[in-house]
Design a protein around this motif. Structure first.
Motif: not given
Length: 134
Positions: A72-79, A85-94, A107-110, A118-120
Motif C-alpha cells: 500500500a505504501v512504497s518509498m525511496i530514500m538516498d541517505t 558527505g556521508m557514503k550513500a545508502v539506498g533505501v527502498e521500502l514497501g 531493500r538496501l544498497s550501497g 544502518f542495519m545495526e
C-alpha cells in the motif's frame, strides 16, 4: 485532513493547485501531490512536483514500481541527499498488510560498511520498541 492536522500542530500549510499541499514544519517541509493511482511525497518541493508530473530526474525505478504494486505504501530514500558527505545508502521500502499482520519489505544498497551500520541501528530501534526481531 492532513493539512488541518498539520495546522493544529503549528505547521504552515499551502495548497498547491487542486491536488497538492506543502506543509512547512519547524524542522522539515513536505510536499504532497495526490494522483489517481498514487500519492507523491517529498521533502524538496520542486523535485516532488517534477516527479509527480514526470519531469526532472526519475525517482521511480522498476524495483520500486514492483513494491508499489504489492504494498500500500512504497518509498525511496538516498541517505547521501539527506546527509551530505556521508557514503550513500539506498533505501527502498514497501509497507502493506495481510489479514493477520503488517508486511514490511526493506531493500538496501550501497557501501557495505554503511549498510552494516544502518542495519545495526535498525536492529537497536526494533529491540528498543519491544518488537520481535526479523
Amino acid at each position: 485532513t492532513i493539512g488541518r492536522i498539520a495546522e493544529r500542530g503549528g505547521a504552515r500549510v499551502t495548497r498547491m493547485g487542486p491536488s497538492g499541499l506543502r506543509i512547512e514544519g519547524p524542522k522539515r517541509t513536505f510536499t504532497f501531490v495526490v494522483q489517481a493511482d498514487r500519492v507523491v511525497v517529498g521533502t524538496h518541493t520542486d523535485a516532488t512536483l517534477h516527479a509527480a508530473t514526470g519531469r526532472g530526474d526519475p525517482w521511480v525505478r522498476p524495483s520500486l514500481d514492483d513494491l508499489a504494486r504489492t504494498h500500500a505504501v512504497s518509498m525511496i530514500m538516498d541517505t547521501a541527499a539527506m546527509f551530505p558527505g556521508m557514503k550513500a545508502v539506498g533505501v527502498e521500502l514497501g509497507l502493506g498488510a495481510t489479514e493477520q499482520a503488517w508486511q514490511l519489505e526493506l531493500r538496501l544498497s550501497g557501501d557495505p560498511e554503511m549498510l552494516a551500520m544502518f542495519m545495526e541501528s535498525l536492529r537497536r530501534s526494533i529491540a528498543g520498541a519491544g518488537l520481535p526481531e526479523p
